[in-house]
Design a protein around this motif. Structure first.
Motif, PDB file in Angstrom:
ATOM      1  N   GLU A 120     -19.991  10.331 -42.840  1.00  0.00           N
ATOM      2  CA  GLU A 120     -21.311  10.965 -42.931  1.00  0.00           C
ATOM      3  C   GLU A 120     -22.237  10.014 -43.681  1.00  0.00           C
ATOM      4  N   THR A 121     -23.496   9.950 -43.247  1.00  0.00           N
ATOM      5  CA  THR A 121     -24.480   9.298 -44.098  1.00  0.00           C
ATOM      6  C   THR A 121     -25.555  10.334 -44.432  1.00  0.00           C
ATOM      7  N   CYS A 122     -26.577   9.922 -45.168  1.00  0.00           N
ATOM      8  CA  CYS A 122     -27.615  10.855 -45.624  1.00  0.00           C
ATOM      9  C   CYS A 122     -28.987  10.239 -45.347  1.00  0.00           C
ATOM     10  N   PRO A 123     -30.028  11.080 -45.238  1.00  0.00           N
ATOM     11  CA  PRO A 123     -31.346  10.545 -44.882  1.00  0.00           C
ATOM     12  C   PRO A 123     -31.834   9.447 -45.848  1.00  0.00           C
ATOM     13  N   GLN A 124     -31.549   9.642 -47.142  1.00  0.00           N
ATOM     14  CA  GLN A 124     -32.057   8.670 -48.119  1.00  0.00           C
ATOM     15  C   GLN A 124     -31.530   7.262 -47.872  1.00  0.00           C
ATOM     16  N   TYR A 125     -30.272   7.153 -47.401  1.00  0.00           N
ATOM     17  CA  TYR A 125     -29.699   5.822 -47.181  1.00  0.00           C
ATOM     18  C   TYR A 125     -30.243   5.184 -45.900  1.00  0.00           C
ATOM     19  N   PRO A 143     -23.093   7.443 -54.231  1.00  0.00           N
ATOM     20  CA  PRO A 143     -23.385   6.034 -54.439  1.00  0.00           C
ATOM     21  C   PRO A 143     -24.895   5.777 -54.383  1.00  0.00           C
ATOM     22  N   PRO A 144     -25.309   4.618 -54.919  1.00  0.00           N
ATOM     23  CA  PRO A 144     -26.743   4.338 -55.019  1.00  0.00           C
ATOM     24  C   PRO A 144     -27.376   3.882 -53.705  1.00  0.00           C
ATOM     25  N   LEU A 145     -28.701   3.876 -53.683  1.00  0.00           N
ATOM     26  CA  LEU A 145     -29.420   3.243 -52.578  1.00  0.00           C
ATOM     27  C   LEU A 145     -29.035   1.763 -52.555  1.00  0.00           C
ATOM     28  N   ARG A 146     -29.021   1.194 -51.365  1.00  0.00           N
ATOM     29  CA  ARG A 146     -28.546  -0.193 -51.168  1.00  0.00           C
ATOM     30  C   ARG A 146     -29.672  -1.114 -50.747  1.00  0.00           C
ATOM     31  N   GLU A 147     -29.320  -2.398 -50.602  1.00  0.00           N
ATOM     32  CA  GLU A 147     -30.285  -3.358 -50.050  1.00  0.00           C
ATOM     33  C   GLU A 147     -30.643  -2.907 -48.635  1.00  0.00           C
ATOM     34  N   GLN A 148     -31.896  -3.183 -48.269  1.00  0.00           N
ATOM     35  CA  GLN A 148     -32.450  -2.600 -47.044  1.00  0.00           C
ATOM     36  C   GLN A 148     -31.663  -2.919 -45.770  1.00  0.00           C
ATOM     37  N   TRP A 149     -31.056  -4.096 -45.691  1.00  0.00           N
ATOM     38  CA  TRP A 149     -30.383  -4.482 -44.441  1.00  0.00           C
ATOM     39  C   TRP A 149     -29.262  -3.514 -44.061  1.00  0.00           C
ATOM     40  N   ASN A 150     -28.739  -2.792 -45.048  1.00  0.00           N
ATOM     41  CA  ASN A 150     -27.672  -1.821 -44.748  1.00  0.00           C
ATOM     42  C   ASN A 150     -28.142  -0.695 -43.833  1.00  0.00           C
ATOM     43  N   GLN A 151     -29.435  -0.386 -43.885  1.00  0.00           N
ATOM     44  CA  GLN A 151     -29.969   0.718 -43.076  1.00  0.00           C
ATOM     45  C   GLN A 151     -29.689   0.493 -41.591  1.00  0.00           C
ATOM     46  N   ASP A 152     -29.874  -0.748 -41.169  1.00  0.00           N
ATOM     47  CA  ASP A 152     -29.669  -1.083 -39.763  1.00  0.00           C
ATOM     48  C   ASP A 152     -28.208  -0.854 -39.355  1.00  0.00           C
ATOM     49  N   VAL A 153     -27.295  -1.197 -40.255  1.00  0.00           N
ATOM     50  CA  VAL A 153     -25.863  -0.983 -39.976  1.00  0.00           C
ATOM     51  C   VAL A 153     -25.564   0.508 -39.875  1.00  0.00           C
ATOM     52  N   TRP A 203     -27.665   2.972 -39.007  1.00  0.00           N
ATOM     53  CA  TRP A 203     -28.209   3.493 -37.738  1.00  0.00           C
ATOM     54  C   TRP A 203     -27.305   3.134 -36.573  1.00  0.00           C
ATOM     55  N   LYS A 204     -26.848   1.883 -36.551  1.00  0.00           N
ATOM     56  CA  LYS A 204     -25.976   1.462 -35.441  1.00  0.00           C
ATOM     57  C   LYS A 204     -24.655   2.226 -35.477  1.00  0.00           C
ATOM     58  N   SER A 205     -24.169   2.489 -36.688  1.00  0.00           N
ATOM     59  CA  SER A 205     -22.903   3.223 -36.820  1.00  0.00           C
ATOM     60  C   SER A 205     -23.043   4.664 -36.338  1.00  0.00           C
ATOM     61  N   LEU A 206     -24.224   5.254 -36.548  1.00  0.00           N
ATOM     62  CA  LEU A 206     -24.471   6.595 -36.015  1.00  0.00           C
ATOM     63  C   LEU A 206     -24.517   6.544 -34.487  1.00  0.00           C
ATOM     64  N   TRP A 207     -25.195   5.556 -33.998  1.00  0.00           N
ATOM     65  CA  TRP A 207     -25.379   5.444 -32.551  1.00  0.00           C
ATOM     66  C   TRP A 207     -24.058   5.187 -31.842  1.00  0.00           C
ATOM     67  N   ASN A 208     -23.211   4.313 -32.436  1.00  0.00           N
ATOM     68  CA  ASN A 208     -21.961   3.984 -31.732  1.00  0.00           C
ATOM     69  C   ASN A 208     -20.823   4.935 -32.088  1.00  0.00           C
ATOM     70  N   GLY A 209     -21.094   5.895 -32.964  1.00  0.00           N
ATOM     71  CA  GLY A 209     -20.080   6.917 -33.244  1.00  0.00           C
ATOM     72  C   GLY A 209     -19.146   6.607 -34.402  1.00  0.00           C
ATOM     73  N   SER A 210     -19.327   5.448 -35.064  1.00  0.00           N
ATOM     74  CA  SER A 210     -18.477   5.166 -36.236  1.00  0.00           C
ATOM     75  C   SER A 210     -18.745   6.183 -37.337  1.00  0.00           C
ATOM     76  N   LEU A 211     -20.012   6.585 -37.465  1.00  0.00           N
ATOM     77  CA  LEU A 211     -20.385   7.697 -38.342  1.00  0.00           C
ATOM     78  C   LEU A 211     -20.818   8.835 -37.424  1.00  0.00           C
ATOM     79  N   GLN A 212     -20.453  10.054 -37.801  1.00  0.00           N
ATOM     80  CA  GLN A 212     -20.693  11.177 -36.879  1.00  0.00           C
ATOM     81  C   GLN A 212     -21.746  12.168 -37.341  1.00  0.00           C
ATOM     82  N   THR A 213     -21.987  12.218 -38.658  1.00  0.00           N
ATOM     83  CA  THR A 213     -22.831  13.293 -39.178  1.00  0.00           C
ATOM     84  C   THR A 213     -23.846  12.777 -40.190  1.00  0.00           C
TER      85      THR A 213
END
Ligand SMILES: [Zn+2]
Length: 475
Positions: free
Chosen positions: A262-267, A289-299, A301-311
């Protein structure tokens, strides 16, 4: 009274189509083209999407933390959730070492039953797994329908459980058909880094992030995945913030493990620089866990799209800036962890996800509602629009442009983590089991109308919605 939602575009995790939805006695009774009114109240959804209500798998309402209590309780929190398009929340029931689990569950029932305006369930925190707890656990799962267990790998000397406890919880969960949820961070190393930072006079909010590096989230996620493999159990990693953790989940899933994330909107939309805001304002953005460096956001989103993260969970855990976040002035480790997110989870995922082409409309429904319902034993009662399912429905106007702000939000907290954020789309009306909770953007619900949800065990056989039964399922 029968209701008929007409002229909307119905969207589920699988389909998008034009049609009418008939509702009677809180249940969806018919879906089709040009359904007859038959005396039903007509609800016009022209120009709007008709979505299943959001299922938020991660909230902390009326929760004590670090000598204070979250600003939103089950009334204000679920009202804000409903305004935001969410019709089911699953909240974390905290337990205490040495006390019966049932006592903790009773406390959470007392906090919620006369207050919730939408349906809700509980996850159970496991802080120790001795013979007493092991003996009580099967009854709680059976009698209360609490089929998910939370283990903290962080918050040393407070909530943190050791690896042996996690291992035994995974074994018990395998046996009982429960899903183990982990807060995956290496609490021992974080404890050392926090002590060191404070000793060196580094007390500002940004040190909250700097003492909880992404590697420690990745390490704990990988460790939990290995223990899951060893026990042939099932794992759900809450609030994934970074590439290190998302990749560990992807790796585990490639091995065929039942590991979910699962991820959260803030991340997805905020980054670590928010903690550097002047005048202690960085404290508003302290999550663990804390907010991260911005480049993580792209990872993510891709993980949500490809199903690695589901919720996507809100991890709603609101504290006022004045008087609560301020407890950490001069010592970042005393800033209450968490933020207000329950209301904006749905629209942020829609606006930043669908409108910006990062996920499809059906994937949006899957992430915001369906996957959580399936993983947590609520599908197809919740999580879809189908004959026999609960009439939990969001009528959503995608054309609205608005700005998120504490001035207009409904959470009982003095700031909005997404202040000034421009979004597209807004829930216009929200129904919970066929009754309006939000009607034309006004709250018309009733505290206490939300029902407690006994959930099916993980992997329980799906039951056709026509039988109007709750079932669990595997994503
Ligand atoms: Zn949480």
């Amino acid at each position: 009274m029968k209701k008929l939602i007409k002229n909307g575009t119905i969207v589920t995790a699988a389909d998008t189509f034009t049609g009418d939805v008939a509702i009677e006695n809180g249940i969806i009774t018919e879906i089709g083209l040009n359904l007859k009114a038959d005396g039903a109240e007509i609800i016009d959804a022209s120009g709007c999407y008709v979505f299943p209500g959001g299922v938020d798998p991660h909230t902390h309402l009326d929760m004590p933390f670090g000598g204070t209590v979250t600003a939103d309780d089950f009334e204000t929190g679920t009202i804000a959730a409903a305004y935001g398009g969410t019709t089911t929340v699953i909240d974390f029931c905290l337990t205490s070492k040495g006390l019966p689990l049932q006592q903790a569950v009773n406390t959470w029932h007392e906090k919620s039953q006369d207050k919730a305006v939408i349906d809700y369930g509980f996850h159970l925190m496991v802080s120790e797994l001795n013979d007493t707890v092991l003996a009580e656990l099967p009854q709680i799962i059976e009698n209360e329908g609490i089929t998910s267990l939370k283990v903290f790998m962080a918050y040393k000397n407070v909530l943190q459980a050791d690896d042996g406890t996690l291992f035994k919880t995974l074994q018990a969960a395998k046996q009982e058909g429960a899903l183990v949820m982990v807060h995956a961070e290496n609490g021992d190393v974080i404890d050392y880094l926090v002590t060191k930072a404070l000793a060196e006079g580094n007390t500002d909010p940004i040190y909250h992030a700097l003492t909880r590096p992404a590697e420690l989230e990745g390490e704990a996620t990988g460790r939990a995945a290995y223990l899951t493999e060893l026990t042939d159990s099932q794992l759900y990693v809450v609030h994934v913030t970074c590439a290190e953790a998302a990749w560990k989940i992807e790796e585990a899933r490639k091995k065929g493990l039942r590991v979910y994330g699962e991820t959260c909107p803030q991340y997805l939309v905020l980054d670590q620089t928010a903690l550097e805001k002047p005048n202690f304002e960085g404290a508003k953005y302290v999550w663990s866990p804390p907010l991260r460096e911005q480049w993580n956001q792209d990872v993510l989103w891709k993980s949500l799209w490809n199903g690695s993260l589901q919720t996507i969970g809100s991890d709603q855990c609101s504290f006022n800036f004045k008087g609560q976040k301020e407890l950490g002035l001069g010592d970042f480790s005393k800033i209450p962890n968490g933020g207000p997110t329950i209301e904006d989870r749905f629209t942020i995922l829609y606006s930043e996800g669908v409108e910006k082409g990062r996920i499809s409309l059906n994937k949006f429904v899957d992430i915001i509602s369906t996957s959580s319902a399936k993983l947590f034993g609520l599908f197809p009662q919740k999580g879809t629009i189908a004959v026999g399912s609960d009439a939990d429905i969001v009528i959503f106007d995608p054309a609205v442009q608005r700005t998120l702000s504490a001035e207009t939000h409904h959470m009982n907290v003095d700031y909005n983590a997404f202040e000034g954020f421009e979004v597209k789309g807004e829930p216009v009306s929200v129904l919970s089991r066929g009754d309006f909770v939000i009607r034309n953007k006004q709250f018309v619900g009733k505290p206490g109308s939300g029902k407690y949800l006994r959930r099916k065990r993980f992997g329980a056989a799906p039951v056709l919605p026509a039988k109007a039964e709750v079932s669990g399922g595997v994503v």
